[in-house]
Design an enzyme around this catalytic site. Sequence first.
Site, PDB file in Angstrom:
ATOM      1  N   HIS A 103       0.013   3.302  -4.916  1.00  0.00           N
ATOM      2  CA  HIS A 103       0.798   3.627  -4.905  1.00  0.00           C
ATOM      3  C   HIS A 103       0.845   5.088  -3.391  1.00  0.00           C
ATOM      4  O   HIS A 103       0.306   5.952  -3.429  1.00  0.00           O
ATOM      5  CB  HIS A 103       2.189   4.812  -5.690  1.00  0.00           C
ATOM      6  CG  HIS A 103       2.546   3.761  -6.586  1.00  0.00           C
ATOM      7  ND1 HIS A 103       1.719   3.002  -7.919  1.00  0.00           N
ATOM      8  CD2 HIS A 103       4.046   3.197  -6.768  1.00  0.00           C
ATOM      9  CE1 HIS A 103       2.328   2.595  -8.130  1.00  0.00           C
ATOM     10  NE2 HIS A 103       4.054   1.739  -8.638  1.00  0.00           N
TER      11      HIS A 103
ATOM     12  N   ASN B 273      -7.516   7.924  -6.579  1.00  0.00           N
ATOM     13  CA  ASN B 273      -6.370   7.261  -6.584  1.00  0.00           C
ATOM     14  C   ASN B 273      -5.877   7.945  -8.380  1.00  0.00           C
ATOM     15  O   ASN B 273      -5.187   8.453  -8.305  1.00  0.00           O
ATOM     16  CB  ASN B 273      -5.889   6.185  -7.017  1.00  0.00           C
ATOM     17  CG  ASN B 273      -5.190   5.455  -6.932  1.00  0.00           C
ATOM     18  OD1 ASN B 273      -3.473   5.502  -6.985  1.00  0.00           O
ATOM     19  ND2 ASN B 273      -4.630   5.062  -8.383  1.00  0.00           N
TER      20      ASN B 273
END
Length: 345
Positions: free
Chosen positions: A196, A227
């Site tokens: 994201h 991430n």
Amino acid sequence: MSAKQKNKSVKLSFSLILKLILTALIIIAVIFAVDYCSIKTKTQNATTEKVHETREQIQTVALEVLNEVCPPQPVSEPKTQNASDSKTNDIEVRKTSFETNYSSSPPVLVEENLELPLCAASKTGTAQDHQIRRFGNFVICYRESYEQAEWAAYCLEKEELVKNASRGNDFRPDPEITTGSASLADYKKSGYDRGHLAPAADFSFSEEAMSESFYLSNMSPQAPGLNREIWQYLEGQVRKWAEDYGKVYVVTGPVFEKPATEYDSIGPNQVSVPEYYYKALLAPDGDSLKAIGFILPNNKCPDTFWDYAVSVDEIERRTNLDFFHLLDDTLENKIEANTSLEGWK
């Protein structure tokens, strides 16, 4: 008439005259006193009326001056919105301030959409290989050649740090991207996470906001070691800053310094794999503002995110974007040159 009687008559006449004269003097004195009191009373009344009139004039002038210096603030209607409705899709530019009190140092006024950076599309309204995509709670600029957004921007407020929605797994293509967004097939077995840019956890105040963050137009291929670790910790720190400062302006994206053809890519749509990611942050600092940036490599990092702090100017240099450009130039130049972590830790 005898002399004795005559003398007695004269004495009576003289006594009567004296009495009359005395009576007349008393009457005159009484009349004078009454008139004097009447005149004095009228004068006092007139004076009193004049004083009241003057006092009212002074009060009127004082009130006018007070209203000019400190205009009365409108009374806000009580809010009935739920936390999930706290943000709207309204992107009209409006002036706001972090303080409402009158002080020797006037508060810094900022634009509500200060988080939106200046890029080729936002400069002209439209540009080749740029599409501005507005969601309910964040905005991105999609780059078809890289098959991902070059920035995602939003303002995270303290009131939104509530959990009204659970994290889903509804990754899906974005039908609003006119050239077609990346697909699920692009990331399948690629070895990269669907990372994201605008984090799902920042939009847990609303089911709809959470769901919008899962469009693939908001994803970029991130190494799992980035991430799931240091990048996630940095995102958590941003939420802590929103709680501490009341709000934080956030811009996140990949660092594109080369043409798309010079990057490794994944999937049938050839999604470019960035080598670095950035975050540019702006927060209230008393009556002013402060800014800081981070640039992290797209791999597992052995250090903490504090070790990757940079100035916002450095991010601008490497991305060719202009962050927080709606600020006064003097203030913008000052805070974007900052590299100090003082006040952030």
